[in-house]
Design an enzyme around this catalytic site. Structure first.
Site, PDB file in Angstrom:
ATOM      1  CG  HIS A  17      -0.447  -0.012   2.527  1.00  0.00           C
ATOM      2  ND1 HIS A  17       0.253   1.043   3.055  1.00  0.00           N
ATOM      3  CD2 HIS A  17      -0.469  -0.956   3.505  1.00  0.00           C
ATOM      4  CE1 HIS A  17       0.615   0.763   4.291  1.00  0.00           C
ATOM      5  NE2 HIS A  17       0.205  -0.455   4.592  1.00  0.00           N
ATOM      6  CB  CYS A 128       4.436  -5.639  17.707  1.00  0.00           C
ATOM      7  SG  CYS A 128       3.389  -4.210  17.726  1.00  0.00           S
ATOM      8  CB  CYS A 142      -0.306  -3.238  21.161  1.00  0.00           C
ATOM      9  SG  CYS A 142       0.593  -2.761  19.677  1.00  0.00           S
ATOM     10  CG  HIS A 145      -0.997  -4.145  16.057  1.00  0.00           C
ATOM     11  ND1 HIS A 145       0.343  -4.056  16.333  1.00  0.00           N
ATOM     12  CD2 HIS A 145      -1.096  -4.422  14.742  1.00  0.00           C
ATOM     13  CE1 HIS A 145       1.030  -4.302  15.227  1.00  0.00           C
ATOM     14  NE2 HIS A 145       0.187  -4.518  14.251  1.00  0.00           N
ATOM     15  CE  LYS A 294       2.080   2.407  10.604  1.00  0.00           C
ATOM     16  NZ  LYS A 294       2.572   1.175  11.179  1.00  0.00           N
TER      17      LYS A 294
HETATM   18  N1  MSP Z   1       8.720  -6.984   8.508  1.00  0.00           N
HETATM   19  C1  MSP Z   1       8.946  -5.846   9.280  1.00  0.00           C
HETATM   20  C2  MSP Z   1      10.244  -5.176   8.903  1.00  0.00           C
HETATM   21  C3  MSP Z   1      11.464  -6.035   9.011  1.00  0.00           C
HETATM   22  S1  MSP Z   1      12.884  -5.201   8.463  1.00  0.00           S
HETATM   23  C4  MSP Z   1      14.124  -6.181   8.903  1.00  0.00           C
HETATM   24  C5  MSP Z   1       7.804  -4.859   9.087  1.00  0.00           C
HETATM   25  N2  MSP Z   1       7.082  -4.997   7.973  1.00  0.00           N
HETATM   26  S2  MSP Z   1       5.840  -4.055   7.567  1.00  0.00           S
HETATM   27  O1  MSP Z   1       5.245  -4.679   6.407  1.00  0.00           O
HETATM   28  O2  MSP Z   1       4.995  -3.825   8.668  1.00  0.00           O
HETATM   29  O3  MSP Z   1       6.478  -2.744   7.060  1.00  0.00           O
HETATM   30  C6  MSP Z   1       6.689  -1.657   7.906  1.00  0.00           C
HETATM   31  C7  MSP Z   1       7.224  -0.538   7.072  1.00  0.00           C
HETATM   32  O4  MSP Z   1       6.303  -0.222   5.994  1.00  0.00           O
HETATM   33  C8  MSP Z   1       7.400   0.766   7.791  1.00  0.00           C
HETATM   34  O5  MSP Z   1       8.570   0.816   8.566  1.00  0.00           O
HETATM   35  C9  MSP Z   1       7.421   1.711   6.604  1.00  0.00           C
HETATM   36  O6  MSP Z   1       8.618   1.586   5.918  1.00  0.00           O
HETATM   37  C10 MSP Z   1       6.299   1.160   5.742  1.00  0.00           C
HETATM   38  N3  MSP Z   1       4.992   1.690   6.154  1.00  0.00           N
HETATM   39  C11 MSP Z   1       3.885   0.939   6.417  1.00  0.00           C
HETATM   40  N4  MSP Z   1       2.858   1.800   6.727  1.00  0.00           N
HETATM   41  C12 MSP Z   1       3.292   3.059   6.673  1.00  0.00           C
HETATM   42  C13 MSP Z   1       2.675   4.320   6.834  1.00  0.00           C
HETATM   43  N5  MSP Z   1       1.402   4.456   7.143  1.00  0.00           N
HETATM   44  N6  MSP Z   1       3.432   5.420   6.635  1.00  0.00           N
HETATM   45  C14 MSP Z   1       4.751   5.351   6.273  1.00  0.00           C
HETATM   46  N7  MSP Z   1       5.358   4.176   6.125  1.00  0.00           N
HETATM   47  C15 MSP Z   1       4.682   3.009   6.339  1.00  0.00           C
HETATM   48  O7  MSP Z   1       7.646  -3.995   9.922  1.00  0.00           O
END
Ligand code: MSP
Length: 640
Positions: A17, A128, A142, A145, A294
Site C-alpha cells: 500500500h 508486533c 499495544c 495495534h 496511521k
Molecule cells: N517486517 C517488518 C520489517 C522487518 S525489516 C528487517 C515490518 N514490515 S511491515 O510490512 O509492517 O512494514 C513496515 C514498514 O512499511 C514501515 O517501517 C514503513 O517503511 C512502511 N509503512 C507501512 N505503513 C506506513 C505508513 N502508514 N506510513 C509510512 N510508512 C509506512 O515492519
C-alpha cells in the site's frame, strides 16, 4: 564511493500500500541520486515471511504457508517496477540463502557466549511479534495495534542484549548522524537511559513451526525479528561475498518510526556481538496518515496505489510522496492535496515552463539552440554560479535525507525561470533583429535550465526526467548534473519540439479509476487505441504476457450472477482472478482446468475483489468456452 540502501522487508500479511510504496520510492530516489553522483549503488528490498503473524494469515486464507507467502511476496515484487522502482535484489526470508546466513550468524553469537536458555513471562503482541513492558502500553493496549497483549510464559533462548547497552550509548553519541533525523536519535538515547532487557530470540516449535530452526536446538525456531534483520547482510553474501566487502561499509537503512527499536537497538547490538561493523545511517521517517490515524491494513484506511497511479501517473505520484512528506514527520494524505500539488507544481510551474520555453524556441529560432549563445552562457559567471549553487544545495539536501527540501529548491529554480520569461519578454525581443543576440541568450538559458531540471528531477520522476532529455535531443542514458557536459551535449544543432504537454491540468478531484492525466512519451505510447486496428505489429502482440495456469479454487462471488473468484497456480505463484463466466461454468467444473491467462493486465477491482489478470475464452452464440492447452504443459508456460 559506493552506496547501499535497504527498505524494511515487508510482511506478507498485507498487500503493498501507500506506506510501503513511500519507503520504497524514497530508497529508489536516493539510489538514483547517488547514481547521478557517479557512485556505485545497490538497492535492496524484499519480504519478511516467517513468524506468528504470517502463520496466522495463511491459516485465515486456508492455504499452506509456503503457497501463501509465495503469492504475496510475488505481489510486492511485481508491484515495484510499476512505480519505476528498480531494485538490485529482492530478498525473501524463506530462501535457502537466508536460512543459511541466519544459522551462521546465530552460531557466531552463540560462540561469543551471548546466548543463554531461560524462562520468560511477558506481555506479547502478535501484531508486533514482540513482548511489551507495561510502560510501553497505552491504556493497557499495544500502541500500534490497539489490542491487549497476551501474557505468555515459556522457556526460550535469549540474546544478551543488555551487555551491549553502554557500548551502544557510546556508539550513538560518537556517531551523531547514525540515527537521523535528530528526534529519533534522541528517542533512542532516552529509551537507552533505562536498563535494557535481554532479547528473547526463539519460539518453541510447540507454539510456532513457521520459522528458521535454531541451529543448536531443533525444538525451537528463530524469533522473526532476529531472522529478518539479518536479511540486510544475506543479500550481500555475508560473510565471504564480494558484495558484502564492497557495499556493507556504506549501508543505509530506511524505515518508518514503527520499527525504530529493532533497527536502532536490536540490530546494532547483534552486529556488534557477531563482530560486524555497524551500518552507516538509520534513516527514519514518519507515517502517512488518513484522518490523523496511521495508514495501515489493520486500521483499514490504506490508499490503493494502483488507483492513484491510474489517476495521476507514476511521475506525479512519486513527486507528490517525495515533496509532500517532510522526512521524519507524519503527513496527512488526501486526494485534494495530491490534486493541488499536481496542478500547481507540475501542470502550472513545470509543465508551463517547458511548454512556454520550447514553443518560443520553435517560434523564434526554428527549434534550434544557438551554439554561440550556449558558449557565451558558459562564460557567464553569474549564470554558472546560479546553477552551481542549485546543484550544491540539492546535493546537500539529498545527502542529509531531505528529499522534500531538495525538490523545493529545484522548484525555486523553476519559478525563477518562469519569472525570467516574464521579465525578458522574448516576444518583445523578437520584434527587432537588433535584439537577436539577447533573444538567443534567453532561449539558450531556458533550454539549458530545462536540461538541468530534467537531470535534477530524474531521481524522483525518472520517466519525466528522461523524456525532458529525449525531447531536448540528449541521450537519457548520459543524464548528468554537470553543467559543462550539458552545454556540450546541447550543441547538437537538432530541432527541438515542444511535444504534448507534460502534465495537463486536472480540473476536478478525480474519481477512483479516472483516466491517467500525466502525458509522457512512454505513457502515450501505452494508451489503448480507439477501436481495433486491422493490423498490429509483433511488438504490440509481444506486450501481452500470456501464460497457462491451473485453477486450484473457484468460488462464486456473492451478490453477482456472473462472477467467480479463481485461485490460479502459475509457475511458482498463485493469482486471484475474477472472471465473468458463471453462466457458462459452475465453480466445481472450473477447479482443475488448465487455462490461458493474460498475466500482465493491470489489476481491477470487481465487487470489492482485486482481479490480477484475465482468462481467455471464446464467445459462442450462447455460451463461453475456456481456451485450454490441447496437451499437458506445466502451469506458468508461456503462450505465444
Ligand atoms: N517486517 C517488518 C520489517 C522487518 S525489516 C528487517 C515490518 N514490515 S511491515 O510490512 O509492517 O512494514 C513496515 C514498514 O512499511 C514501515 O517501517 C514503513 O517503511 C512502511 N509503512 C507501512 N505503513 C506506513 C505508513 N502508514 N506510513 C509510512 N510508512 C509506512 O515492519
Amino acid at each position: 564511493m559506493a552506496f547501499y540502501i535497504t527498505t524494511p522487508i515487508y510482511y506478507v500479511n498485507a498487500k503493498p500500500h501507500l506506506g510501503h510504496a513511500y519507503t520504497t520510492i524514497v530508497c529508489d530516489t536516493l539510489t538514483r541520486f547517488h547514481r547521478l553522483l557517479g557512485e556505485d549503488t545497490y538497492f535492496l528490498t524484499g519480504t519478511d515471511e516467517h513468524g506468528d503473524k504470517i502463520a496466522e494469515a495463511s491459516k485465515k486464507e486456508g492455504c499452506p504457508p509456503q503457497d501463501y507467502v509465495d503469492y504475496v511476496s510475488a505481489l510486492f515484487k511485481i508491484t515495484w517496477p510499476k512505480f519505476d522502482i528498480k531494485f538490485s535484489d529482492f530478498i525473501r526470508t524463506t530462501e535457502p540463502r537466508h536460512k543459511e546466513v541466519v544459522s551462521r550468524f546465530l552460531e557466531k553469537v552463540n560462540d561469543k557466549g551471548d546466548i543463554y536458555f531461560g524462562e520468560y513471562g511477558g506481555l506479547y503482541c502478535v501484531g508486533c511479534e514482540r513482548f511489551y513492558t507495561e510502560k510501553e502500553l497505552v491504556d493497557g493496549l499495544c500502541p500500534d495495534h490497539k489490542v491487549a497483549p497476551k501474557f505468555i510464559e515459556e522457556k526460550n533462548y535469549f540474546f544478551r542484549m543488555s551487555n551491549y547497552q553502554d557500548w551502544l550509548i557510546d556508539y550513538i553519541k560518537q556517531n551523531p548522524d547514525l540515527i537521523r533525523p535528530e528526534r529519533f536519535r534522541k528517542e533512542v538515547l532516552s529509551f537507552l537511559s533505562e536498563p535494557l532487557e535481554d532479547l528473547c530470540i526463539s519460539r518453541p516449535k510447540t507454539r510456532l513451526t513457521w520459522g528458521i530452526d535454531i541451529p543448536f536446538d531443533k525444538n525451537y525456531v528463530t524469533y522473526v525479528w532476529f531472522d529478518a534483520l539479518i536479511n540486510y547482510i544475506t543479500a550481500l553474501g555475508w560473510p565471504d561475498g564480494e558484495k558484502y566487502a564492497h557495499y556493507w561499509p556504506y549501508a543505509e537503512h530506511c524505515v518508518a518510526k514503527d520499527i525504530l527499536k529493532p533497527h536502532a537497538i536490536f540490530w546494532p547490538t547483534m552486529l556488534q556481538s557477531a563482530g560486524l561493523p555497524i551500518y552507516k545511517h538509520l534513516n527514519v521517517h514518519g507515517y502517512w496518515q488518513m484522518d490523523k490515524d496511521k495508514m495501515s491494513k489493520s486500521v483499514g484506511n490504506v490508499v490503493d496505489i494502483f488507483t492513484l497511479r491510474e489517476e495521476f501517473g507514476v511521475s506525479a505520484v512519486r513527486y507528490f510522496l517525495m515533496r509532500e512528506m517532510n522526512f521524519g514527520l507524519d503527513s496527512e494524505f488526501s486526494y485534494k492535496r495530491v490534486l493541488e500539488r499536481y496542478n500547481s507544481d507540475l501542470a502550472n510551474d513545470l509543465g508551463n515552463l517547458w511548454q512556454r520555453s520550447i514553443t518560443m524556441l520553435k517560434k523564434y529560432s526554428g527549434g534550434i539552440v544557438s551554439s554561440s549563445a550556449l558558449s557565451s552562457l558558459a562564460q557567464d559567471s553569474d549564470w554558472e554560479n546560479t546553477l552551481k549553487l542549485l546543484v550544491k544545495d540539492y546535493t546537500i539536501h539529498f545527502s542529509h535525507m531531505r528529499p522534500s527540501e531538495a525538490l523545493k529548491r529545484v522548484w525555486e529554480f523553476v519559478s525563477s525561470l518562469n519569472k525570467r520569461i516574464d521579465v525578458d519578454a522574448p516576444w518583445e525581443l523578437a520584434k527587432s533583429e537588433d535584439n537577436r543576440q539577447k533573444l538567443d541568450l534567453v532561449l539558450a538559458s531556458l533550454v539549458k535550465g530545462l536540461a538541468l531540471i530534467g537531470a535534477l528531477i530524474w531521481p524522483v520522476m525518472p520517466i519525466t526526467g528522461e523524456e525532458f532529455w529525449r525531447r531536448l535531443g540528449l541521450a537519457p542514458e548520459s543524464i548528468t548534473l554537470d553543467s559543462a557536459a550539458i552545454t556540450l551535449a546541447l550543441g547538437h544543432g537538432k530541432v527541438i519540439e515542444p511535444g504534448e504537454a507534460f502534465f495537463k491540468r486536472a480540473e476536478k478531484e478525480p474519481e477512483p479509476g479516472a483516466k491517467e492525466k500525466q502525458v509522457s512519451s512512454k505513457d502515450s505510447k501505452e494508451k489503448a487505441p480507439e477501436g481495433r486496428p486491422e493490423v498490429i505489429t509483433y511488438d504490440d502482440f509481444a506486450k501481452l504476457d500470456l501464460q497457462t495456469g491451473l485453477i486450484l479454487e473457484a468460488e462464486a462471488v456473492k451478490k453477482s450472477e456472473k462472477l467467480v473468484k479463481l485461485t490460479i497456480k502459475l509457475s511458482d505463484t498463485l493469482r486471484t482472478i475474477v472472471a465473468g463466466i458463471r453462466k457458462s461454468y459452475t465453480p466445481e467444473e472450473l477447479v482443475g482446468q488448465s487455462v490461458v491467462i493474460v498475466a500482465n493486465l493491470a489489476p481491477r477491482e470487481l465487487m470489492g475483489i482485486k482481479s490480477h489478470g484475465m482468462l481467455l475464452c471464446a464467445s459462442g452464440p450462447d455460451t463461453l468456452s475456456l481456451l485450454t492447452p490441447s496437451r499437458e504443459v506445466p502451469p506458468g508456460s508461456q503462450v505465444s
